[in-house]
Design a protein around this motif. Structure first.
Motif, PDB file in Angstrom:
ATOM      1  N   VAL A  74     -27.289  14.941 -23.585  1.00 44.59           N
ATOM      2  CA  VAL A  74     -27.156  16.350 -23.957  1.00 44.59           C
ATOM      3  C   VAL A  74     -27.949  16.623 -25.240  1.00 44.59           C
ATOM      4  O   VAL A  74     -28.659  17.626 -25.345  1.00 44.59           O
ATOM      5  N   GLY A  75     -27.865  15.718 -26.208  1.00 39.50           N
ATOM      6  CA  GLY A  75     -28.625  15.876 -27.455  1.00 39.50           C
ATOM      7  C   GLY A  75     -30.126  15.890 -27.212  1.00 39.50           C
ATOM      8  O   GLY A  75     -30.851  16.714 -27.782  1.00 39.50           O
ATOM      9  N   ALA A  76     -30.600  14.999 -26.361  1.00 36.90           N
ATOM     10  CA  ALA A  76     -32.035  14.954 -26.044  1.00 36.90           C
ATOM     11  C   ALA A  76     -32.470  16.250 -25.372  1.00 36.90           C
ATOM     12  O   ALA A  76     -33.544  16.792 -25.677  1.00 36.90           O
ATOM     13  N   LEU A  77     -31.640  16.772 -24.488  1.00 39.72           N
ATOM     14  CA  LEU A  77     -31.953  18.041 -23.815  1.00 39.72           C
ATOM     15  C   LEU A  77     -32.014  19.189 -24.815  1.00 39.72           C
ATOM     16  O   LEU A  77     -32.934  20.010 -24.773  1.00 39.72           O
ATOM     17  N   VAL A  78     -31.064  19.242 -25.723  1.00 40.84           N
ATOM     18  CA  VAL A  78     -31.050  20.292 -26.745  1.00 40.84           C
ATOM     19  C   VAL A  78     -32.327  20.221 -27.586  1.00 40.84           C
ATOM     20  O   VAL A  78     -33.007  21.233 -27.800  1.00 40.84           O
ATOM     21  N   HIS A  80     -35.207  18.735 -26.902  1.00 42.80           N
ATOM     22  CA  HIS A  80     -36.391  19.033 -26.079  1.00 42.80           C
ATOM     23  C   HIS A  80     -36.534  20.544 -25.891  1.00 42.80           C
ATOM     24  O   HIS A  80     -37.632  21.093 -26.040  1.00 42.80           O
ATOM     25  N   THR A  81     -35.427  21.201 -25.599  1.00 44.41           N
ATOM     26  CA  THR A  81     -35.435  22.655 -25.399  1.00 44.41           C
ATOM     27  C   THR A  81     -35.874  23.394 -26.662  1.00 44.41           C
ATOM     28  O   THR A  81     -36.570  24.410 -26.590  1.00 44.41           O
ATOM     29  N   LEU A  82     -35.494  22.844 -27.814  1.00 47.50           N
ATOM     30  CA  LEU A  82     -35.870  23.478 -29.090  1.00 47.50           C
ATOM     31  C   LEU A  82     -37.282  23.119 -29.533  1.00 47.50           C
ATOM     32  O   LEU A  82     -37.742  23.586 -30.575  1.00 47.50           O
ATOM     33  N   GLY A  83     -37.971  22.265 -28.779  1.00 50.51           N
ATOM     34  CA  GLY A  83     -39.365  21.943 -29.075  1.00 50.51           C
ATOM     35  C   GLY A  83     -39.567  20.827 -30.083  1.00 50.51           C
ATOM     36  O   GLY A  83     -40.624  20.721 -30.692  1.00 50.51           O
ATOM     37  N   PHE A  84     -38.572  19.971 -30.278  1.00 56.13           N
ATOM     38  CA  PHE A  84     -38.719  18.839 -31.187  1.00 56.13           C
ATOM     39  C   PHE A  84     -39.700  17.826 -30.601  1.00 56.13           C
ATOM     40  O   PHE A  84     -39.922  17.801 -29.390  1.00 56.13           O
ATOM     41  N   THR A  85     -40.246  16.985 -31.456  1.00 59.95           N
ATOM     42  CA  THR A  85     -41.196  15.964 -31.001  1.00 59.95           C
ATOM     43  C   THR A  85     -40.497  14.957 -30.086  1.00 59.95           C
ATOM     44  O   THR A  85     -39.278  14.828 -30.093  1.00 59.95           O
ATOM     45  N   GLU A  86     -41.297  14.217 -29.334  1.00 57.72           N
ATOM     46  CA  GLU A  86     -40.739  13.212 -28.424  1.00 57.72           C
ATOM     47  C   GLU A  86     -39.954  12.149 -29.198  1.00 57.72           C
ATOM     48  O   GLU A  86     -38.892  11.722 -28.760  1.00 57.72           O
ATOM     49  N   GLU A  87     -40.476  11.740 -30.363  1.00 56.66           N
ATOM     50  CA  GLU A  87     -39.778  10.732 -31.163  1.00 56.66           C
ATOM     51  C   GLU A  87     -38.396  11.215 -31.579  1.00 56.66           C
ATOM     52  O   GLU A  87     -37.410  10.495 -31.451  1.00 56.66           O
ATOM     53  N   LEU A  88     -38.307  12.443 -32.058  1.00 50.94           N
ATOM     54  CA  LEU A  88     -37.012  12.988 -32.475  1.00 50.94           C
ATOM     55  C   LEU A  88     -36.087  13.223 -31.281  1.00 50.94           C
ATOM     56  O   LEU A  88     -34.875  13.042 -31.384  1.00 50.94           O
ATOM     57  N   THR A  89     -36.655  13.607 -30.145  1.00 50.71           N
ATOM     58  CA  THR A  89     -35.863  13.849 -28.944  1.00 50.71           C
ATOM     59  C   THR A  89     -35.178  12.579 -28.452  1.00 50.71           C
ATOM     60  O   THR A  89     -34.087  12.635 -27.880  1.00 50.71           O
ATOM     61  N   LYS A  90     -35.778  11.421 -28.703  1.00 48.40           N
ATOM     62  CA  LYS A  90     -35.198  10.141 -28.261  1.00 48.40           C
ATOM     63  C   LYS A  90     -34.031   9.685 -29.142  1.00 48.40           C
ATOM     64  O   LYS A  90     -33.229   8.851 -28.729  1.00 48.40           O
ATOM     65  N   ILE A  91     -33.933  10.196 -30.345  1.00 52.33           N
ATOM     66  CA  ILE A  91     -32.934   9.701 -31.302  1.00 52.33           C
ATOM     67  C   ILE A  91     -31.502   9.790 -30.785  1.00 52.33           C
ATOM     68  O   ILE A  91     -30.762   8.805 -30.866  1.00 52.33           O
ATOM     69  N   PRO A  92     -31.059  10.924 -30.216  1.00 53.02           N
ATOM     70  CA  PRO A  92     -29.672  10.940 -29.724  1.00 53.02           C
ATOM     71  C   PRO A  92     -29.405   9.898 -28.627  1.00 53.02           C
ATOM     72  O   PRO A  92     -28.299   9.382 -28.517  1.00 53.02           O
ATOM     73  N   ILE A  93     -30.419   9.586 -27.843  1.00 52.90           N
ATOM     74  CA  ILE A  93     -30.245   8.627 -26.747  1.00 52.90           C
ATOM     75  C   ILE A  93     -30.074   7.205 -27.276  1.00 52.90           C
ATOM     76  O   ILE A  93     -29.234   6.448 -26.799  1.00 52.90           O
ATOM     77  N   GLN A 105     -43.197  -2.125 -35.166  1.00 50.44           N
ATOM     78  CA  GLN A 105     -43.130  -1.404 -36.438  1.00 50.44           C
ATOM     79  C   GLN A 105     -41.784  -0.686 -36.585  1.00 50.44           C
ATOM     80  O   GLN A 105     -41.219  -0.193 -35.615  1.00 50.44           O
ATOM     81  N   LEU A 106     -41.301  -0.609 -37.812  1.00 54.26           N
ATOM     82  CA  LEU A 106     -40.080   0.120 -38.118  1.00 54.26           C
ATOM     83  C   LEU A 106     -40.268   1.593 -37.749  1.00 54.26           C
ATOM     84  O   LEU A 106     -41.285   2.195 -38.080  1.00 54.26           O
ATOM     85  N   SER A 107     -39.292   2.169 -37.051  1.00 54.90           N
ATOM     86  CA  SER A 107     -39.382   3.561 -36.605  1.00 54.90           C
ATOM     87  C   SER A 107     -38.170   4.356 -37.082  1.00 54.90           C
ATOM     88  O   SER A 107     -37.206   3.791 -37.599  1.00 54.90           O
ATOM     89  N   LEU A 108     -38.233   5.666 -36.866  1.00 53.46           N
ATOM     90  CA  LEU A 108     -37.090   6.517 -37.196  1.00 53.46           C
ATOM     91  C   LEU A 108     -35.852   6.093 -36.406  1.00 53.46           C
ATOM     92  O   LEU A 108     -34.742   6.106 -36.944  1.00 53.46           O
ATOM     93  N   ILE A 109     -36.046   5.711 -35.150  1.00 50.67           N
ATOM     94  CA  ILE A 109     -34.902   5.265 -34.342  1.00 50.67           C
ATOM     95  C   ILE A 109     -34.276   4.028 -34.978  1.00 50.67           C
ATOM     96  O   ILE A 109     -33.052   3.919 -35.056  1.00 50.67           O
ATOM     97  N   ASP A 110     -35.109   3.105 -35.458  1.00 45.45           N
ATOM     98  CA  ASP A 110     -34.583   1.905 -36.120  1.00 45.45           C
ATOM     99  C   ASP A 110     -33.748   2.273 -37.342  1.00 45.45           C
ATOM    100  O   ASP A 110     -32.676   1.703 -37.571  1.00 45.45           O
ATOM    101  N   ILE A 111     -34.238   3.220 -38.120  1.00 41.52           N
ATOM    102  CA  ILE A 111     -33.511   3.661 -39.316  1.00 41.52           C
ATOM    103  C   ILE A 111     -32.157   4.246 -38.906  1.00 41.52           C
ATOM    104  O   ILE A 111     -31.127   3.937 -39.519  1.00 41.52           O
ATOM    105  N   VAL A 112     -32.134   5.061 -37.856  1.00 44.45           N
ATOM    106  CA  VAL A 112     -30.885   5.670 -37.405  1.00 44.45           C
ATOM    107  C   VAL A 112     -29.919   4.593 -36.896  1.00 44.45           C
ATOM    108  O   VAL A 112     -28.725   4.627 -37.207  1.00 44.45           O
ATOM    109  N   VAL A 113     -30.427   3.638 -36.132  1.00 48.25           N
ATOM    110  CA  VAL A 113     -29.571   2.552 -35.622  1.00 48.25           C
ATOM    111  C   VAL A 113     -28.950   1.785 -36.789  1.00 48.25           C
ATOM    112  O   VAL A 113     -27.742   1.521 -36.804  1.00 48.25           O
TER     113      VAL A 113
END
Length: 170
Positions: A74-78, A80-93, A105-113
């Motif tokens: 649901v977060g990824a859909l929200v 994506h619908t709001l036009g966030f980048t693909e990297e940010l769209t993956k974060i809720p998943i 390489q260290l990524s934003l997803i890694d930081i969130v995890v």
């Protein structure tokens, strides 16, 4: 309302942890990490809203049971619908996919995890968490610099950021 208040507090703490971890990594923009932490659980908002508006209102326990399965998609859909980048769209998943490997390489997803893991230390969920050194994101963070003293320092810095922000808001 109770769920929204709890989500707000958790998101504030998580975004502060993300900011501090990004600062310490010196490879991720702290402002981007702050945003990543804020949006990691954005999928919970529509779920809570739906439950509140539903004719057959589910119990809070039922909502809490569904959140782990639905918040990511649901977060990824929200986002994506709001036009966030693909990297940010993956974060809720992937925010709680402890063994997700984003690459070399260290990524934003890694930081969130890593921030999510830190945010759960000392909670009822801590017993179900993997050892931090078994998480792929751990090895990318300054060659495994995350020891107990460093983690405590990160938690203290995040808490002081939250306290400073609250003083400004109140």
């Amino acid at each position: 309302m109770k769920g929204m208040q709890r989500l707000w507090k958790k998101s504030l703490f998580l975004s502060s942890l993300c900011f501090v971890l990004a600062e310490e990594s010196q490879r991720i923009n702290p402002d981007n990490a702050l945003l990543a932490g804020l949006i990691s659980d954005i999928g919970i908002i529509p779920l809570l809203h739906f439950a509140e508006q539903s004719i057959d209102q589910p119990s809070f326990k039922e909502i809490e049971a569904a959140i782990p399965f639905l918040r990511g998609p649901v977060g990824a859909l929200v986002l994506h619908t709001l036009g966030f980048t693909e990297e940010l769209t993956k974060i809720p998943i992937y925010a709680e996919e402890w063994f997700y490997d984003s690459g070399s390489q260290l990524s934003l997803i890694d930081i969130v995890v890593l921030a999510k893991l830190h945010s759960l230390f000392g909670t009822g969920r801590a017993a179900d968490l993997p050892y931090i050194n078994s998480v792929p994101a751990y090895g990318k963070f300054k060659s495994g610099q995350l020891d107990p003293d460093f983690s405590l320092s990160v938690l203290q810095k995040a808490q002081s950021r939250i306290s400073a922000a609250m003083k400004i808001l109140l």
